[in-house]
Design a protein around this motif. Sequence first.
Motif, PDB file in Angstrom:
ATOM      1  N   ASN A 151      99.863  61.268  91.260  1.00 36.06           N
ATOM      2  CA  ASN A 151     100.667  61.248  90.036  1.00 36.06           C
ATOM      3  C   ASN A 151     101.932  62.089  90.202  1.00 36.06           C
ATOM      4  N   GLN A 152     101.815  63.223  90.867  1.00 38.38           N
ATOM      5  CA  GLN A 152     102.992  64.053  91.130  1.00 38.38           C
ATOM      6  C   GLN A 152     103.957  63.327  92.061  1.00 38.38           C
ATOM      7  N   ARG A 154     104.365  60.090  92.331  1.00 42.40           N
ATOM      8  CA  ARG A 154     105.028  59.049  91.539  1.00 42.40           C
ATOM      9  C   ARG A 154     106.093  59.648  90.634  1.00 42.40           C
ATOM     10  N   SER A 155     105.767  60.726  89.953  1.00 47.17           N
ATOM     11  CA  SER A 155     106.740  61.303  89.015  1.00 47.17           C
ATOM     12  C   SER A 155     107.905  61.964  89.748  1.00 47.17           C
ATOM     13  N   SER A 158     110.319  59.169  90.526  1.00 50.96           N
ATOM     14  CA  SER A 158     110.568  58.192  89.454  1.00 50.96           C
ATOM     15  C   SER A 158     112.049  57.893  89.244  1.00 50.96           C
TER      16      SER A 158
END
Length: 192
Positions: A151-152, A154-155, A158
């Motif tokens: 998730n980190q 991906r963010s 982004s």
Amino acid sequence: MRKWMWLAVLFVLTGVGCASTSPKDEGDDHFRKDKYEPAISKYDEHLSQEPGDYEALFKRAAAYDQSGQSARALAAYSSIIKKFPNQAEPRLFRARLLFQEHEAISALRDVDRILSGMENVHANTRAMALGLKGEIYYKQGDYERSSEAFNQARSSSSDNEDFKGTDSYLAILINASRVQFALGKFRSSKTY
């Protein structure tokens, strides 16, 4: 295929594309044509004249890596890290090799150094380090930490449209989805 994702970053970050007849440029040409032994030879020739050339040292290490000479690649990346401790890319590539050699703790140490102890880390390198961290945790069965790392990743990427078009970003998305399935956060296909 996975090695190519990592090597795409290598050539973007080192600015390959200049036309010349220097041994280093000839090494680059051989490398692009998947002729790793001649590339290594040309990088060696160049490094005999300029032993501290970071780019040539890094590309030679990558040529060892691509030619399947993992031990030499690990040694070369380690040597570069000693000479250039603030360069994240050789540490990331070494971490990937360490992980492949089943040395997860050492790989995580390198990744954590990139993520927390280094300044001015390129956004793509940071995302790839987080992706590798997610892979390591997944392999260890720590799906929560794996999910957090993906998730980190991906963010952190982004806002980077160029990175979103790479195989590295696609691998992050695929692996993040795989972790979500492992965590049971998707319904079974039987429920649809």
